[in-house]
Design an enzyme around this catalytic site. Structure first.
Site, short mmCIF file in Angstrom:
data_model
loop_
_atom_site.label_atom_id
_atom_site.label_comp_id
_atom_site.label_asym_id
_atom_site.label_seq_id
_atom_site.Cartn_x
_atom_site.Cartn_y
_atom_site.Cartn_z
N LYS A 289 4.53 2.26 12.16
CA LYS A 289 4.22 2.32 13.60
C LYS A 289 3.74 1.05 13.95
CE LYS A 289 0.01 1.70 11.87
NZ LYS A 289 -0.37 0.42 12.22
N HIS B 119 10.88 -4.52 14.41
CA HIS B 119 11.40 -3.07 14.22
C HIS B 119 12.54 -2.62 14.80
CE1 HIS B 119 6.82 -1.50 13.20
NE2 HIS B 119 7.49 -2.41 12.35
N ALA C 252 0.93 -1.02 -0.02
CA ALA C 252 0.05 -0.16 -0.06
C ALA C 252 0.80 1.38 -0.08
CB ALA C 252 -0.92 0.08 1.22
N TRP C 253 1.85 1.36 0.86
CA TRP C 253 2.94 2.40 0.95
C TRP C 253 3.57 2.56 -0.39
CZ3 TRP C 253 8.19 2.89 0.34
CH2 TRP C 253 8.76 4.09 0.84
#
Length: 342
Positions: free
Chosen positions: A110, A92, A31-32
């Site tokens: 996030k 992350h 999506a990004w």
């Protein structure tokens, strides 16, 4: 007539073009990258995955130049200007440090990490190396959120009394397996609840008190929570998230003079309405587009990188760390821990 201030967020297409490497080609990365290619001049030039097949599939879908069968090869790619970390929350910390260790600036999905200790380690590493790092809390970079920000800066609403926001999606038990898995830092809070918490933190200027209640899934991760927060100025917030049901996902900010309401899903490009105490609409902000909202964070990152900046004023690193501490506190109150956290 009282009117809303204009947004200060530029068109993503006006941002400088940089070359991105995508670490972990999952759904959010797709999506990004789609938003990036649709509305900015930047491009994904490389993708890295532990599965060469997944990397090749992502490459074919998006037209990137190179697929790497390891994360190490991606961060060492000399043609990559910056790395977008899109792995699960549990990874992350390690993946951001991997990229920073290779001298690459990083945009980290996030929630920034599993906990504040990990967040501090990433931030310290970036500062020690003088490298840009930004949390990819995409709502913070959207035009309509800047309208809210400007209303607060200008005192348009009067003293802020309350902020409310909810985020619920039906993602358990039939959704992504990672959300049910403590080892992958699953649960509603880090995936969904971070949105209302981040908005309220912006509106109230931080929290002096956090009270949480909620329910747990059979696997021990949080399924739902309601969080009551108090800001340093005395305003309070009522925030909720759940992965058991779809909720309206709306937000409002009420002051002693006027009120703001975000129509529809508050963390996506949306309408902001300014209302008086009699519920009369005084003004409204219409977004330039409701599509490809993820491009705004990428555009902000590109502007910062070319300008030689190491963090964003729209979401400073100290605020990312403060929000992680709030999420830690909420999990503590709910009795949720992740394996290996210490």
């Amino acid at each position: 007539m009282t009117t809303l201030p204009p947004t200060r967020i530029p068109d993503p297409y006006d941002a400088p073009a940089i070359r991105w490497g995508v670490l972990a080609p999952g759904g959010i990365a797709r999506a990004w990258a789609t938003a990036l290619h649709a509305t900015t001049r930047s491009r994904v030039v490389a993708v890295g995955s532990r599965s060469a097949e997944r990397a090749e599939a992502f490459l074919a879908e998006l037209g990137a130049e190179r697929a790497h069968g390891s994360y190490e090869a991606l961060v060492d790619d000399p043609d990559v200007d910056a790395v977008y970390v899109a792995s699960p929350h549990s990874q992350h910390h390690d993946h951001a440090l991997l990229a920073l260790g290779a001298g690459k600036p990083v945009l980290v999905e996030k929630a920034f990490t599993r906990n504040a200790t990990e967040a501090a380690a990433v931030i310290d590493a970036a500062r020690a190396r003088g490298l840009l790092v930004v949390e990819a809390m995409w709502a913070r970079f959207l035009p309509h959120v800047d309208v809210v920000r400007r209303c607060l800066e200008d005192g348009l609403l009067g003293e802020v009394v309350t902020v409310s926001a909810d985020h619920g999606q039906r993602l358990y038990p039939d959704g992504p397996q990672r959300l049910a898995d403590p080892a992958l830092a699953g649960g509603a809070l880090l995936d969904l609840g971070v949105y209302p918490v981040s908005l309220a933190h912006l509106v109230l200027g931080g929290f002096t008190d956090v009270r949480a209640t909620g329910t747990l899934a059979a696997t021990g991760v949080d399924a739902s929570e309601t969080i009551a927060v108090t800001g340093p100025g005395g305003g309070f917030g009522t925030l909720s998230s759940t992965m058991l049901a779809k909720t309206p996902c709306t937000a409002s900010v009420s002051g002693t003079r006027l009120r703001l309401e975000v129509d529809g899903v508050f963390y996506q490009p949306n309408v902001v309405r300014l209302l008086d105490p009699d519920d009369h609409e005084l003004d409204r902000y219409e977004p330039p587009s409701r599509e490809h909202g993820l491009a705004y964070e990428a555009a902000e990152f590109a502007r910062l990188l070319v300008a030689g900046r190491t963090e964003s004023d729209l979401l400073p690193l100290d605020e990312t760390l403060a929000i992680m501490r709030v999420l830690d506190d909420v999990r503590r109150q709910l009795g949720v821990g992740f394996p290996g956290e210490g």
